[in-house]
Scaffold this active site. Structure first.
Site, PDB file in Angstrom:
ATOM      1  N   PHE A 120       1.018   6.308  -6.394  1.00 53.48           N
ATOM      2  CA  PHE A 120       0.670   5.541  -7.596  1.00 53.48           C
ATOM      3  C   PHE A 120      -0.828   5.255  -7.577  1.00 53.48           C
ATOM      4  O   PHE A 120      -1.360   4.824  -6.550  1.00 53.48           O
ATOM      5  CB  PHE A 120       1.450   4.212  -7.645  1.00 53.48           C
ATOM      6  CG  PHE A 120       2.906   4.410  -7.946  1.00 53.48           C
ATOM      7  CD1 PHE A 120       3.736   5.054  -7.038  1.00 53.48           C
ATOM      8  CD2 PHE A 120       3.444   3.962  -9.153  1.00 53.48           C
ATOM      9  CE1 PHE A 120       5.087   5.267  -7.323  1.00 53.48           C
ATOM     10  CE2 PHE A 120       4.789   4.157  -9.451  1.00 53.48           C
ATOM     11  CZ  PHE A 120       5.616   4.814  -8.535  1.00 53.48           C
ATOM     12  N   ALA A 121      -1.488   5.487  -8.719  1.00 52.03           N
ATOM     13  CA  ALA A 121      -2.923   5.190  -8.820  1.00 52.03           C
ATOM     14  C   ALA A 121      -3.141   4.545 -10.178  1.00 52.03           C
ATOM     15  O   ALA A 121      -3.355   5.216 -11.185  1.00 52.03           O
ATOM     16  CB  ALA A 121      -3.735   6.459  -8.667  1.00 52.03           C
ATOM     17  N   ILE A 122      -3.030   3.236 -10.172  1.00 51.99           N
ATOM     18  CA  ILE A 122      -3.030   2.482 -11.427  1.00 51.99           C
ATOM     19  C   ILE A 122      -4.285   1.604 -11.481  1.00 51.99           C
ATOM     20  O   ILE A 122      -4.692   1.025 -10.469  1.00 51.99           O
ATOM     21  CB  ILE A 122      -1.738   1.636 -11.516  1.00 51.99           C
ATOM     22  CG1 ILE A 122      -0.537   2.595 -11.604  1.00 51.99           C
ATOM     23  CG2 ILE A 122      -1.761   0.684 -12.709  1.00 51.99           C
ATOM     24  CD1 ILE A 122       0.805   1.937 -11.538  1.00 51.99           C
ATOM     25  N   GLY A 123      -4.872   1.525 -12.697  1.00 51.92           N
ATOM     26  CA  GLY A 123      -6.101   0.723 -12.848  1.00 51.92           C
ATOM     27  C   GLY A 123      -7.215   1.358 -12.038  1.00 51.92           C
ATOM     28  O   GLY A 123      -7.346   2.582 -11.967  1.00 51.92           O
ATOM     29  N   GLU A 301       7.278  -4.521   0.803  1.00 57.89           N
ATOM     30  CA  GLU A 301       7.327  -4.285   2.249  1.00 57.89           C
ATOM     31  C   GLU A 301       8.379  -5.159   2.932  1.00 57.89           C
ATOM     32  O   GLU A 301       9.062  -4.725   3.864  1.00 57.89           O
ATOM     33  CB  GLU A 301       5.950  -4.533   2.869  1.00 57.89           C
ATOM     34  CG  GLU A 301       5.871  -4.182   4.328  1.00 57.89           C
ATOM     35  CD  GLU A 301       4.433  -4.094   4.809  1.00 57.89           C
ATOM     36  OE1 GLU A 301       3.837  -3.023   4.667  1.00 57.89           O
ATOM     37  OE2 GLU A 301       3.911  -5.118   5.295  1.00 57.89           O
ATOM     38  N   LYS A 343     -10.598  -1.440   2.047  1.00 58.95           N
ATOM     39  CA  LYS A 343      -9.941  -2.202   0.969  1.00 58.95           C
ATOM     40  C   LYS A 343     -11.007  -2.989   0.208  1.00 58.95           C
ATOM     41  O   LYS A 343     -11.847  -3.627   0.821  1.00 58.95           O
ATOM     42  CB  LYS A 343      -8.956  -3.194   1.563  1.00 58.95           C
ATOM     43  CG  LYS A 343      -8.045  -2.580   2.609  1.00 58.95           C
ATOM     44  CD  LYS A 343      -6.624  -2.632   2.172  1.00 58.95           C
ATOM     45  CE  LYS A 343      -5.715  -1.999   3.185  1.00 58.95           C
ATOM     46  NZ  LYS A 343      -4.525  -1.457   2.626  1.00 58.95           N
ATOM     47  N   TYR A 345     -10.206  -5.449  -2.208  1.00 58.36           N
ATOM     48  CA  TYR A 345      -9.248  -6.232  -2.979  1.00 58.36           C
ATOM     49  C   TYR A 345      -9.909  -7.023  -4.118  1.00 58.36           C
ATOM     50  O   TYR A 345      -9.390  -7.090  -5.222  1.00 58.36           O
ATOM     51  CB  TYR A 345      -8.544  -7.237  -2.074  1.00 58.36           C
ATOM     52  CG  TYR A 345      -7.572  -6.633  -1.096  1.00 58.36           C
ATOM     53  CD1 TYR A 345      -6.761  -5.569  -1.445  1.00 58.36           C
ATOM     54  CD2 TYR A 345      -7.455  -7.153   0.187  1.00 58.36           C
ATOM     55  CE1 TYR A 345      -5.859  -5.032  -0.538  1.00 58.36           C
ATOM     56  CE2 TYR A 345      -6.549  -6.631   1.095  1.00 58.36           C
ATOM     57  CZ  TYR A 345      -5.756  -5.561   0.728  1.00 58.36           C
ATOM     58  OH  TYR A 345      -4.870  -5.042   1.624  1.00 58.36           O
TER      59      TYR A 345
HETATM   60  C1  LIG Z   1      -2.736  -5.775   4.884  1.00 59.70           C
HETATM   61  C2  LIG Z   1      -1.972  -6.065   3.645  1.00 59.70           C
HETATM   62  O1  LIG Z   1      -2.332  -6.918   2.884  1.00 59.70           O
HETATM   63  N1  LIG Z   1      -0.841  -5.322   3.450  1.00 59.70           N
HETATM   64  C3  LIG Z   1       0.082  -5.547   2.340  1.00 59.70           C
HETATM   65  C4  LIG Z   1      -0.542  -5.035   1.103  1.00 59.70           C
HETATM   66  O2  LIG Z   1      -0.762  -3.663   1.301  1.00 59.70           O
HETATM   67  P1  LIG Z   1      -1.983  -3.008   0.628  1.00 59.70           P
HETATM   68  O3  LIG Z   1      -3.115  -3.943   0.702  1.00 59.70           O
HETATM   69  O4  LIG Z   1      -2.190  -1.691   1.253  1.00 59.70           O
HETATM   70  O5  LIG Z   1      -1.511  -2.894  -0.872  1.00 59.70           O
HETATM   71  P2  LIG Z   1      -2.289  -2.033  -1.947  1.00 59.70           P
HETATM   72  O6  LIG Z   1      -3.391  -2.827  -2.543  1.00 59.70           O
HETATM   73  O7  LIG Z   1      -2.673  -0.718  -1.360  1.00 59.70           O
HETATM   74  O8  LIG Z   1      -1.162  -1.806  -3.037  1.00 59.70           O
HETATM   75  C5  LIG Z   1      -0.100  -0.898  -2.804  1.00 59.70           C
HETATM   76  C6  LIG Z   1      -0.255   0.394  -3.633  1.00 59.70           C
HETATM   77  O9  LIG Z   1       0.100   0.117  -4.995  1.00 59.70           O
HETATM   78  C7  LIG Z   1      -0.734   0.914  -5.855  1.00 59.70           C
HETATM   79  N2  LIG Z   1      -1.599   0.022  -6.643  1.00 59.70           N
HETATM   80  C8  LIG Z   1      -1.703  -1.300  -6.349  1.00 59.70           C
HETATM   81  C9  LIG Z   1      -2.479  -2.136  -7.132  1.00 59.70           C
HETATM   82  C10 LIG Z   1      -3.183  -1.598  -8.228  1.00 59.70           C
HETATM   83  O10 LIG Z   1      -3.904  -2.278  -8.966  1.00 59.70           O
HETATM   84  N3  LIG Z   1      -3.057  -0.269  -8.483  1.00 59.70           N
HETATM   85  C11 LIG Z   1      -2.287   0.567  -7.730  1.00 59.70           C
HETATM   86  O11 LIG Z   1      -2.220   1.753  -7.987  1.00 59.70           O
HETATM   87  C12 LIG Z   1      -1.555   1.837  -4.962  1.00 59.70           C
HETATM   88  O12 LIG Z   1      -0.851   3.019  -4.726  1.00 59.70           O
HETATM   89  C13 LIG Z   1      -1.647   1.005  -3.699  1.00 59.70           C
HETATM   90  O13 LIG Z   1      -1.992   1.789  -2.572  1.00 59.70           O
HETATM   91  O14 LIG Z   1       0.277  -5.241   0.003  1.00 59.70           O
HETATM   92  C14 LIG Z   1       1.507  -4.538   0.072  1.00 59.70           C
HETATM   93  C15 LIG Z   1       2.278  -4.922  -1.144  1.00 59.70           C
HETATM   94  O15 LIG Z   1       3.371  -4.185  -1.200  1.00 59.70           O
HETATM   95  C16 LIG Z   1       2.266  -4.921   1.331  1.00 59.70           C
HETATM   96  O16 LIG Z   1       2.729  -6.220   1.204  1.00 59.70           O
HETATM   97  C17 LIG Z   1       1.355  -4.817   2.551  1.00 59.70           C
HETATM   98  O17 LIG Z   1       1.944  -5.364   3.677  1.00 59.70           O
HETATM   99 MN   LIG Z   2      -2.365   0.119   0.600  1.00 53.93          MN
END
Ligand SMILES: CC(=O)N[C@H]1[C@@H](OP(=O)(O)OP(=O)(O)OC[C@H]2O[C@@H](n3ccc(=O)[nH]c3=O)[C@H](O)[C@@H]2O)O[C@H](CO)[C@H](O)[C@@H]1O
Ligand SMILES: [Mn+2]
Length: 350
Positions: A120-123, A301, A343, A345
């Site tokens: 998924f690659a959103i926004g 998760e 990241k 964020y």
């Molecule tokens: C270190 C940490 O904080 N890890 C948590 C965080 O992972 P992550 O910080 O790795 O989450 P993330 O920001 O990568 O989001 C998960 C995935 O959703 C997709 N995406 C997300 C947001 C967006 O605006 N657009 C989009 O495309 C994208 O593929 C992304 O890789 O959050 C996850 C939410 O499930 C889990 O809870 C992980 O444990």
């Molecule tokens: Mn991630």
């Protein structure tokens, strides 16, 4: 007499001085540890974590797995005695050195295995991460097998053009953006379950679901395929079970008191039937929580961890398959296959 009392006086003052010196040394040591922890923060703590032993594979030395799957029962689990190479329910944990990549590739080429990869690659995640993810996947992800990338995005026209090898395809599927990043992350479960039903089951035996914020840097091959596949979270594979960040709210469907491992939701996979079960279960849990107006600690998760507690994965991937360089050097991580990207964020999340 006088001689004796002078000597005991000398001994007493020497002891006093020695105990003062001891206190000073202790103080200096404590200060050094505190300064080390302050300056190197998480790295310092993780450095000490490597000293914490993982669980043990319950087989006898040199014994093989008793699996119906001939490839799993051929694994050389005892080539790595520094790590846990099988679970207590007899699933392999895949570490460099335990498998022959050629055996797995030959088996799957002969079986004409075809793999779906969903991402998924959103926004803003699209412009920041997708190109590198796809380019690196072309170099390292199941390169011997036919692979189709299914890219779920809200802006299909911005999906980068990446040159694909023979037997490799890409399909873009438009999905809606969500107001909250937590919902983007959680809704993936529903979207994947529906897409397996409508499409993937007709075309592919296996499916792997990936976060986009990561880059392949080494072989991620057919040894990773199995009925249901979970990944050990790089930050927790050497933590004590009571430190795993399971959901602790008894009201949530993801609630857990204890577990086997802490799995990372950035990668999970399996046969299409296996992944359909995983994603449907997680989606149902997420919806039950929404009805109660609650959310599990780590969203999808937390629900994935609950699924793998109730339904043990048939294969587990070591953290080589999704490593974070923030942790620093570890003797037991002999190869990097996929690395967390940086990241951002604050600027990326909605
Ligand atoms: C270190 C940490 O904080 N890890 C948590 C965080 O992972 P992550 O910080 O790795 O989450 P993330 O920001 O990568 O989001 C998960 C995935 O959703 C997709 N995406 C997300 C947001 C967006 O605006 N657009 C989009 O495309 C994208 O593929 C992304 O890789 O959050 C996850 C939410 O499930 C889990 O809870 C992980 O444990
Ligand atoms: Mn991630």
């Amino acid at each position: 007499m006088r001689d004796c009392s002078a000597r005991s006086k000398f001994v007493r003052s020497w002891l006093k001085q020695a105990s003062r010196a001891k206190v000073k040394i202790c103080f200096a040591l404590c200060a050094a540890v505190v300064i080390f922890v302050i300056f190197f923060g998480h790295c310092a703590i993780r450095f000490f974590q490597e000293l914490y032993a993982m669980g043990k594979c319950p087989l006898n030395y040199n014994e093989k797995l008793k699996s119906q799957n001939e490839l799993d029962s051929s694994l050389d689990l005892w080539s790595r005695v520094d790590v846990q190479t099988c679970t207590k329910w007899g699933a392999p944990i895949m570490w460099e050195g335990t498998f022959d990549p050629g055996d797995f590739d030959r088996h799957h080429i002969q079986k004409r295995t075809s793999v779906a990869l969903t991402v998924f690659a959103i926004g803003r995640y699209l412009e920041v991460y997708l190109k590198e993810f796809l380019k690196s996947a072309e170099q390292y992800f199941m390169v011997e097998l036919p692979v189709t990338y299914y890219i779920f995005t809200d802006i299909p026209e911005f999906v980068p053009k990446v040159k694909l090898m023979k037997q490799r395809h890409m399909k873009v599927i438009q999905v809606k953006n969500q107001k909250r990043w937590q919902d983007i992350s959680m809704l993936r479960m529903k979207t994947i379950a529906d897409f397996i039903e409508s499409h993937i089951q007709h075309w592919h035996q296996y499916i792997f679901c990936f976060d986009v914020d990561q880059v392949f840097v080494g072989r991620f091959g057919s040894e990773a395929l199995g009925e249901t596949v979970g990944l050990l979270h790089a930050f927790y594979y050497r933590s004590h079970v009571k430190d795993y960040t399971y959901d602790r709210n008894p009201e949530s469907a993801a609630y857990m008191v204890t577990g086997d491992f802490y799995y990372h939701a950035a990668i999970f996979g399996g046969t299409w039937q296996g992944v359909k079960n995983i994603t449907e279960f997680c989606h149902q849990g997420i919806m039950k929580d929404k009805e109660k107006n609650i959310e599990a600690l780590w969203h999808d998760e937390s629900h994935l961890n609950k699924y793998f507690w109730l339904h043990k994965p048939s294969k587990v991937l070591s953290p080589e398959y999704c490593w974070s360089t923030i942790i620093g050097f570890r003797f037991d991580i002999r190869v990097h296959r996929l690395l967390w990207a940086t990241k951002f964020y604050d600027i990326l999340r909605t």
